[in-house]
Write an enzyme that holds these catalytic residues in place. Structure first.
Site, PDB file in Angstrom:
ATOM      1  N   MET B   1     -57.446  58.556  44.041  1.00  0.00           N
ATOM      2  CA  MET B   1     -56.340  57.961  43.430  1.00  0.00           C
ATOM      3  C   MET B   1     -56.242  58.228  42.007  1.00  0.00           C
ATOM      4  SD  MET B   1     -56.711  54.653  45.796  1.00  0.00           S
ATOM      5  CE  MET B   1     -57.312  55.747  46.793  1.00  0.00           C
ATOM      6  N   PRO B   2     -56.924  59.164  41.332  1.00  0.00           N
ATOM      7  CA  PRO B   2     -56.824  59.213  40.075  1.00  0.00           C
ATOM      8  C   PRO B   2     -55.502  59.861  39.752  1.00  0.00           C
ATOM      9  CG  PRO B   2     -58.791  60.154  40.529  1.00  0.00           C
ATOM     10  CD  PRO B   2     -58.064  59.849  41.812  1.00  0.00           C
TER      11      PRO B   2
END
Lengths: 72, 72, 72, 72, 72, 72
Positions: B1-2
């Protein structure tokens, strides 16, 4: 180390105005926070009028209706 | 999800260099944080030299004075 | 002058991992763009799991369902 | 006072679609958070396909391979 | 691939309200731009009232004066 | 409509200093760009010293070495 981002509608901001914003913000941060000015970064991002929404309307539509953001 | 945002002055960054940045950052995050690379997003934003201020000056002015950001 | 912002879910990223991200990205930008490393700023922002949405769901909900972001 | 930034790949988003996003998000925030719509700002930023990386690849490369982001 | 950032003052936004914002924005982007919802990321960032300025005043000061952002 | 984000390390910035930054930037934008101050939003985000990297090092490490960002 401060980093400042300014987002503003693209409506004819001049190179001299950008320089005034950069110098003014850098001085302000130096004065208020006692930061070395050589560590302050300022980034200006101009946004097209179709891409900025205010009160649910595109700014381009507001401008067509004669609504400006100028100081009265 | 970065999610990673890279802001850099617009001074001839090539498509290949952008690909190297995207691949390099995605690999780094995968290695350091053990994240699935298919969840990492990288966005590169090039900033005009008039729009980036450093030490209270526009980078365009610094470049005219011969001051660069290159590694010495 | 590059500025890099990394947003990642707050799930136990350690001080050492943050240092690896900062050093890794700074080195990458120096290598790929030939930038003086002393001009590169990296900011890490950890986001609470309730505050990150993916595929329309809070990551906190995905984690409760056993869905992780780890590399397989 | 909410401020919303939408980043999306530059792939033919029309003025009408932008207006739908701005109106839709402003209405959503008014409904969910009971905020005065005249205080909500929405900014749309389109990103070139070379400048967005996903899973370690430029989106421009993914598109050349026939991989799209469309709903199936 | 869309990425959406919502900045809002920290004034008691609940987990359920955050979920409504995340689901609502993801659905809106899917409907308007035909994007695969599993590619949309939404990040909510709550800002302390001392840290948000509006019309030159901290929101904390405005709230002390009884000025709210609620829909009338 | 301008929106300004200030990112600064979390090192004891006081409420009064934040108010000075908010008032100063709002006035500057009003003066330079002739914008109605009631349309200018300023958001301050304080960043932990472990989360800000400068020249490839965490600021927390730089501070331990006695390196500050103060004006000389």
């Amino acid at each position: 180390m401060p980093y400042v981002k300014i987002e503003v509608t693209r409506e004819g901001v001049t190179r001299a105005q950008k320089q005034q914003l950069i110098a003014g913000i850098t001085n302000l941060i130096t004065d208020v926070l006692d930061k070395d000015p050589s560590l302050t970064q300022v980034v200006i991002q101009e946004i097209e009028l179709d891409d900025w929404g205010f009160a649910g309307e595109q700014v381009s539509v507001l401008r067509e209706k004669g609504i400006t953001a100028q100081k009265k």
